[in-house]
Design a protein around this motif. Structure first.
Motif, PDB file in Angstrom:
ATOM      1  N   PHE A 150      -6.247  13.641  -1.662  1.00  0.00           N
ATOM      2  CA  PHE A 150      -6.388  14.018  -3.066  1.00  0.00           C
ATOM      3  C   PHE A 150      -6.439  12.776  -3.954  1.00  0.00           C
ATOM      4  O   PHE A 150      -7.234  12.696  -4.890  1.00  0.00           O
ATOM      5  CB  PHE A 150      -5.235  14.923  -3.524  1.00  0.00           C
ATOM      6  N   PHE A 151      -5.598  11.787  -3.659  1.00  0.00           N
ATOM      7  CA  PHE A 151      -5.592  10.553  -4.436  1.00  0.00           C
ATOM      8  C   PHE A 151      -6.934   9.836  -4.324  1.00  0.00           C
ATOM      9  O   PHE A 151      -7.502   9.390  -5.326  1.00  0.00           O
ATOM     10  CB  PHE A 151      -4.455   9.637  -3.958  1.00  0.00           C
ATOM     11  N   VAL A 152      -7.457   9.724  -3.108  1.00  0.00           N
ATOM     12  CA  VAL A 152      -8.746   9.057  -2.907  1.00  0.00           C
ATOM     13  C   VAL A 152      -9.850   9.810  -3.643  1.00  0.00           C
ATOM     14  O   VAL A 152     -10.731   9.195  -4.243  1.00  0.00           O
ATOM     15  CB  VAL A 152      -9.057   8.928  -1.400  1.00  0.00           C
ATOM     16  N   ALA A 153      -9.792  11.132  -3.618  1.00  0.00           N
ATOM     17  CA  ALA A 153     -10.816  11.921  -4.307  1.00  0.00           C
ATOM     18  C   ALA A 153     -10.765  11.715  -5.812  1.00  0.00           C
ATOM     19  O   ALA A 153     -11.799  11.715  -6.481  1.00  0.00           O
ATOM     20  CB  ALA A 153     -10.637  13.401  -3.977  1.00  0.00           C
ATOM     21  N   ILE A 154      -9.577  11.512  -6.349  1.00  0.00           N
ATOM     22  CA  ILE A 154      -9.448  11.300  -7.796  1.00  0.00           C
ATOM     23  C   ILE A 154      -9.881   9.890  -8.181  1.00  0.00           C
ATOM     24  O   ILE A 154     -10.590   9.683  -9.167  1.00  0.00           O
ATOM     25  CB  ILE A 154      -7.999  11.560  -8.244  1.00  0.00           C
TER      26      ILE A 154
END
Length: 144
Positions: A127-131
């Motif tokens: 999720f962090f990488v996607a954001i």
């Protein structure tokens, strides 16, 4: 003629899922507090039925969101959405892994707990990488 977009259908599906969950939870019979004294009143949360229901519902909701985000990825082709769908898939699989001790009692609970912790960490990392990930958007150019 009324036309609905995929976004409208998804919002309606999410609202229906939330309302359905509220209906299922509200259908549980809560004991009347006046009928029991303080010492013999049963605790409806003690059995873990409601917690198990929410855990199972979270897994189903994560699987639904995984499917919807995979459909979005097929249309848009952004890797950010692919990372999000993998993260939702991990949360759905996490629900199954958390109940492995029921199906295979010979597996140690410490191994299951470590697996669940790693899966949660990887899903949150995705999720962090996607954001944070920036992607280049190439505009479509019509030459004709």
């Amino acid at each position: 003629m009324i036309s609905y977009s995929l976004f409208d259908i998804n919002i309606n599906l999410v609202i229906f899922s939330i309302l359905n969950s509220i209906f299922v939870i509200s259908s549980f019979q809560v004991p009347n507090a006046l009928a029991y004294s303080d010492s013999d009143m049963p605790d409806s949360f003690d059995k873990g039925d409601i917690a198990e229901l929410f855990d199972f519902g979270s897994g189903l909701f994560a699987a639904l969101l995984c499917g919807l985000s995979l459909i979005a990825y097929k249309k848009i082709k952004l890797k950010r959405i692919l990372f999000v769908s993998i993260a939702f898939g991990l949360f759905a699989i996490r629900t199954i892994v958390s109940h492995f001790d029921i199906f295979m009692p010979e597996i140690e609970s410490s191994l299951i707990e470590m697996t669940l912790a790693i899966m949660t960490f990887v899903a949150l990392s995705l999720f962090f990488v996607a954001i944070v990930r920036k992607e280049r958007v190439y505009p479509k150019v019509n030459l004709f």
